[in-house]
Design an enzyme around this catalytic site. Structure first.
Site, PDB file in Angstrom:
ATOM      1  N   SER A 197      15.583   0.650  34.530  1.00 27.34           N
ATOM      2  CA  SER A 197      15.759  -0.765  34.813  1.00 27.34           C
ATOM      3  C   SER A 197      15.519  -1.554  33.522  1.00 27.34           C
ATOM      4  O   SER A 197      16.155  -1.284  32.515  1.00 27.34           O
ATOM      5  CB  SER A 197      14.847  -1.207  35.958  1.00 27.34           C
ATOM      6  OG  SER A 197      15.369  -2.323  36.616  1.00 27.34           O
TER       7      SER A 197
ATOM      8  N   ASP B 287      23.219   1.632  43.866  1.00 22.38           N
ATOM      9  CA  ASP B 287      22.327   0.696  43.178  1.00 22.38           C
ATOM     10  C   ASP B 287      23.067  -0.570  42.759  1.00 22.38           C
ATOM     11  O   ASP B 287      23.987  -0.501  41.934  1.00 22.38           O
ATOM     12  CB  ASP B 287      21.742   1.391  41.948  1.00 22.38           C
ATOM     13  CG  ASP B 287      20.808   0.505  41.148  1.00 22.38           C
ATOM     14  OD1 ASP B 287      20.367  -0.526  41.696  1.00 22.38           O
ATOM     15  OD2 ASP B 287      20.528   0.844  39.988  1.00 22.38           O
TER      16      ASP B 287
ATOM     17  N   HIS C  27      18.367   2.979  43.085  1.00 24.36           N
ATOM     18  CA  HIS C  27      17.879   2.526  41.779  1.00 24.36           C
ATOM     19  C   HIS C  27      17.151   3.647  41.042  1.00 24.36           C
ATOM     20  O   HIS C  27      16.163   4.176  41.512  1.00 24.36           O
ATOM     21  CB  HIS C  27      16.969   1.325  41.971  1.00 24.36           C
ATOM     22  CG  HIS C  27      16.800   0.489  40.744  1.00 24.36           C
ATOM     23  ND1 HIS C  27      17.838   0.099  39.942  1.00 24.36           N
ATOM     24  CD2 HIS C  27      15.687  -0.052  40.182  1.00 24.36           C
ATOM     25  CE1 HIS C  27      17.395  -0.647  38.950  1.00 24.36           C
ATOM     26  NE2 HIS C  27      16.084  -0.746  39.073  1.00 24.36           N
TER      27      HIS C  27
END
Length: 477
Positions: A158, A410, A435
């Site tokens: 991320s 995601d 994710h």
């Protein structure tokens, strides 16, 4: 913050969602390093203690590789304890693990208790300063004995994945490669359609049950109609078991935002086995949610009663939650305050559900309104084009040795690199992945696609290590 963007605190949650189940034995030592507060100027010459964690249990010294976690917006122990992939491959690679804490998070506060006191003290909370911290720390390690010839690989997910990729781009002499998992480095300006993010969320719901996305789509108008009368608002408070009764249209507007965030959260955690990052959830939680949303053609109360049952899967799967709160969030050990500042300076990510190709209420991206909200909160205004200016946007072909992994489930893959750009800028797609599923620990219920992705990632790491050693004429892997 402006309602026209994904709420700033939500990105924090999503950053954590991709990390693995807590590894069975994350043994590490904690250290502190004196970092300059400002790496790019000379007037501010003060230092602060940057925390970092080290595990050398499996390190084959001298010269064994170093897997360097580029810390996210939170306490570094959270990522150390939960990035199981690194712990799983440490022995195979003979690697040392280092988890470096991002400045202004956890214990790494440049000005101590004053760090968040005003914009002046927050001025050094930037990705550039954080990357410089990592580079200086790596140089410190490699200046000492057994690590002098150790190849370093940056790893993150991320925001941490963005930092890992940018680390390789900006400091290629310090890291031989990077694994950037679920890293939305293109979720800026107009590099990708601002509506694509919500389309991915919607597709997750469409494929999980007939009538599911349609029920969510129709719920917004039903909520608006209920908000027109006091009786309707009272009914909503009762039907949704609110901890505090809704008092008017503004509260219903906040409720709609809360529901939107819930649907997005579910897309983040749509994993093939039970998990409990935000809330205790079953395997494939969207499928469980969609069991309550099979009929989008009910009257308002019938539809909204089903919406309640659906979100109850998220907030009350254990049956232990007595009531719901529209301000209820689950940011865990992440720092919403720090990210809200970053989102109001560099990390300007446009989002714009259109209500046609997705199941959300339409909202246009309005940078001016977003900027005004930032100024009200922080006394600073965001720089809309700064990230693409310093990191290149889509013009990154001169970089090398970066893996960009993304899961099709995601939403953040909307801003990710999903096609290989060269032989060494490699995109790995995980069709069954939410994710950054690949950064989680190995699990018996892992889909084949993530098992294959991890194997390919390790293969590239071995390749980078071998090439580095051959360049130094040291030894083969």
């Amino acid at each position: 913050m402006a309602s026209l963007a994904v709420p700033w605190w939500l990105f924090l949650i999503w950053t954590c969602l991709g990390v693995s189940l807590v590894h069975c034995d994350p043994t590490y030592e904690t250290y502190y390093f004196d970092q300059k507060i400002d790496h790019f100027g000379f007037y501010e010459d003060s230092t602060f203690k940057q925390r970092y964690l080290v595990s050398d249990t499996h390190w084959k010294k001298p010269g064994g590789p170093i897997l360097f976690y580029t810390g996210n917006e939170g306490d570094i122990t959270l990522f150390s304890n939960n990035t199981g992939f690194m712990w799983d491959i440490a022995e195979e690679l003979g690697a040392m693990l280092i988890f470096a804490e991002h400045r202004y998070y956890g214990e790494s506060m440049p000005y101590g208790n004053l760090s968040y006191s005003d914009p002046k003290h927050l001025n050094y909370l930037t990705s550039e300063q954080a990357l410089a911290d990592f580079a200086v720390l790596i140089r410190f390690f490699k200046a000492h004995g057994d690590a002098k010839h150790s190849p370093v690989i940056a790893i993150g997910g991320s925001y941490g994945g963005m930092l890992a990729a940018w680390m390789r781009m900006k400091y290629p002499h310090d890291v031989v490669g990077a694994l950037a998992a679920s890293a939305p480095i293109w979720q800026f300006e107009d590099l990708v359609p601002c509506s694509l993010y919500y389309q991915i969320v919607t597709n997750d719901f469409k494929k999980s049950g007939s009538g599911c996305a349609e029920s969510v789509s129709k719920s917004w108008a039903a909520l608006n109609r209920m908000a027109e009368t006091d009786d309707g608002i009272r009914w909503l408070s009762s039907a949704f078991h609110m901890c505090s009764p809704l008092k008017g249209k503004e509260d219903v507007t906040a409720m709609k935002g809360w529901l939107s965030e819930t649907w997005v959260n579910l897309a983040m955690v749509d994993y093939p086995y039970p998990a409990n990052f935000l809330e205790p959830l079953p395997a494939w939680p969207i499928q469980e949610v969609c069991k309550h949303l099979t009929n989008p053609n009910l009257d308002d109360k019938g539809l909204l009663q089903n919406i309640f049952e659906a979100i109850n899967v998220y907030y009350n799967y254990t049956g232990e939650t007595p009531c719901l709160n529209t301000s209820q969030t689950a940011v865990g050990s992440l720092d919403d305050l720090g990210w809200s500042y970053q989102a109001c300076t560099e990390m300007v990510m446009p989002f714009c559900p259109d209500g046609v190709n997705d199941m959300f209420e339409p909202q246009k991206w309005n940078f001016e309104a977003y900027s005004d909200d930032c100024y009200k909160q922080w006394g600073v205004r965001p720089r809309e084009t700064w990230i693409t200016t310093i990191y290149g946007g889509k013009n990154i072909s001169s970089a090398s040795n970066i893996i960009f992994s993304n899961g099709d489930l995601d939403p953040w893959s909307a801003g990710g690199v999903k096609q290989s750009l060269s032989e060494s800028l490699v995109a790995i797609l995980i069709p069954d992945g939410a994710h950054h599923l690949d950064l989680r620990s190995n699990n018996a219920y892992d889909p084949k696609s993530v098992i294959e992705a991890r194997a390919l990632e390790v293969a590239y790491m071995k390749k980078w290590i071998k090439e580095y050693r051959q360049q130094l004429n040291i030894w083969d892997v």
